[in-house]
Design an enzyme around this catalytic site. Structure first.
Site, PDB file in Angstrom:
ATOM      1  N   GLY A 166      -4.997   1.635   7.903  1.00  0.00           N
ATOM      2  CA  GLY A 166      -6.025   0.924   8.650  1.00  0.00           C
ATOM      3  C   GLY A 166      -5.767  -0.571   8.694  1.00  0.00           C
ATOM      4  O   GLY A 166      -5.985  -1.221   9.716  1.00  0.00           O
ATOM      5  N   ASP A 168       0.853  -1.189   0.000  1.00  0.00           N
ATOM      6  CA  ASP A 168       0.000   0.000   0.000  1.00  0.00           C
ATOM      7  C   ASP A 168       0.890   1.241   0.000  1.00  0.00           C
ATOM      8  O   ASP A 168       1.384   1.672   1.035  1.00  0.00           O
ATOM      9  CB  ASP A 168      -0.911   0.007   1.225  1.00  0.00           C
ATOM     10  CG  ASP A 168      -1.954   1.132   1.166  1.00  0.00           C
ATOM     11  OD1 ASP A 168      -1.729   2.104   0.416  1.00  0.00           O
ATOM     12  OD2 ASP A 168      -2.973   1.035   1.868  1.00  0.00           O
ATOM     13  N   HIS A 222       0.390   7.887   4.043  1.00  0.00           N
ATOM     14  CA  HIS A 222       0.999   7.201   5.171  1.00  0.00           C
ATOM     15  C   HIS A 222       2.500   7.461   5.304  1.00  0.00           C
ATOM     16  O   HIS A 222       3.143   6.884   6.186  1.00  0.00           O
ATOM     17  CB  HIS A 222       0.757   5.694   5.047  1.00  0.00           C
ATOM     18  CG  HIS A 222      -0.690   5.346   4.847  1.00  0.00           C
ATOM     19  ND1 HIS A 222      -1.640   5.563   5.809  1.00  0.00           N
ATOM     20  CD2 HIS A 222      -1.345   4.833   3.771  1.00  0.00           C
ATOM     21  CE1 HIS A 222      -2.824   5.178   5.353  1.00  0.00           C
ATOM     22  NE2 HIS A 222      -2.671   4.736   4.121  1.00  0.00           N
ATOM     23  N   ILE A 239      -0.674   9.224   8.619  1.00  0.00           N
ATOM     24  CA  ILE A 239      -1.420   8.324   9.496  1.00  0.00           C
ATOM     25  C   ILE A 239      -1.061   6.872   9.174  1.00  0.00           C
ATOM     26  O   ILE A 239      -0.578   6.554   8.083  1.00  0.00           O
ATOM     27  CB  ILE A 239      -2.936   8.534   9.368  1.00  0.00           C
ATOM     28  CG1 ILE A 239      -3.420   8.223   7.945  1.00  0.00           C
ATOM     29  CG2 ILE A 239      -3.312   9.948   9.770  1.00  0.00           C
ATOM     30  CD1 ILE A 239      -4.935   8.291   7.772  1.00  0.00           C
TER      31      ILE A 239
END
Length: 284
Positions: free
Chosen positions: A210, A187, A192, A207
């Site tokens: 998830g 990803d 991120h 961040i």
């Protein structure tokens, strides 16, 4: 262009060949923070090739991408990716994932729900190898502004934890560099990793993925409630309700019942802000 739910659900599955080996498994586990303490026998099952087992949440990134890869490109699905949020994830295991593997994965749109101001697209990815089915992954994708097309609303049932103190609480520190390491499993969203991109998206800093929190949580349950035995996991589902910043601490609360562990995850430093909800691990 609005979502054509009937066309999307009727579309033929998109096929992809997946190949993985022990390095992919080790990298995935390290991206969840595995390997501390480095000589702990249980941690070596995540990091040492001669003792390796596979955390079932690996199914979401096997082959270098999300389990839902290709699903948002299905006929009838034409959405602005800036309006897309990952709402939930579930993996169902048909048998333990091998350390070395080759499989065919078929991705399709299992359902499209009309939530009024938004649509929820359920992407299903089913993987099988020469020995039969391996896993089924369901990804719930929330698309803002695409509701109101007159479709079914879908279930809003919640998996609330029992009204009592948790049977176990585990605090898991998230290293500052964890998102940088986790993204090597496939990803590459700059949200991120790139502070400037994160700021444009409305965050003070990058961040955590998830699905990284998803994997961290399953590892905590396996290590503490399932005797560090990944083969006991039958299914694992969650709803993403909040963000995590690298450097924070995750508080994982667990409630045991017959054949399942219910879980909530919060961010300790932000007054226990909700991160994962409706989280259930079903096990043997």
């Amino acid at each position: 262009m609005p979502i054509d739910a009937a066309k999307a659900v009727a579309a033929a599955p998109r096929r992809a060949e997946l190949v993985w080996g022990h390095k992919d498994i080790q990298l995935y586990h390290l991206g969840l923070g595995a390997g501390t303490p480095a000589t702990d026998p249980d941690e070596l099952r995540y990091t040492l090739e001669s003792r390796l087992h596979v955390l079932p949440s690996f199914a979401a990134v096997a082959g270098g991408g999300m389990a839902s890869q290709g699903g948002l490109a299905a006929p009838g699905i034409d959405v602005d990716l800036a309006k897309v949020l990952h709402g939930g994830q579930k993996v169902t295991l048909h048998r333990p994932i091998p350390v070395q593997g080759k499989a065919v994965q078929e991705a399709s749109v299992a359902a499209v729900y009309d939530k009024g101001s938004a649509a929820v697209v359920v992407l299903r990815a089913e993987a099988h190898d020469d020995d039969g089915p391996l896993w089924t992954c369901d990804s719930q994708i929330f698309v803002r502004g695409e509701g109101g097309f007159g479709g079914e609303r879908g279930s809003s049932q919640r998996q609330d934890p029992p009204d009592r103190a948790p049977d176990r609480t585990v605090d898991v520190p998230v290293r500052e560099d964890l998102a940088q390491l986790y993204r090597l499993s496939g990803d590459w969203n700059p949200l991120h990793a790139d502070p400037e991109f994160a700021e444009l998206a409305g965050f003070d800093k990058p961040i955590l993925h998830g699905l990284c929190t998803y994997g961290i949580t399953l590892k905590a349950v396996v290590d503490t409630e399932l005797g560090a035995d990944v083969s006991r996991v039958l299914s694992y589902g969650t709803r993403f309700t909040g963000i995590v910043f690298p450097g924070e601490t995750l508080r994982v609360r667990m409630w045991r019942s017959d054949g399942r562990v219910q879980v909530t995850v919060t961010a300790v430093e932000r007054e226990d802000a909700a991160v994962l909800s409706d989280t259930v691990v079903e096990h043997s």
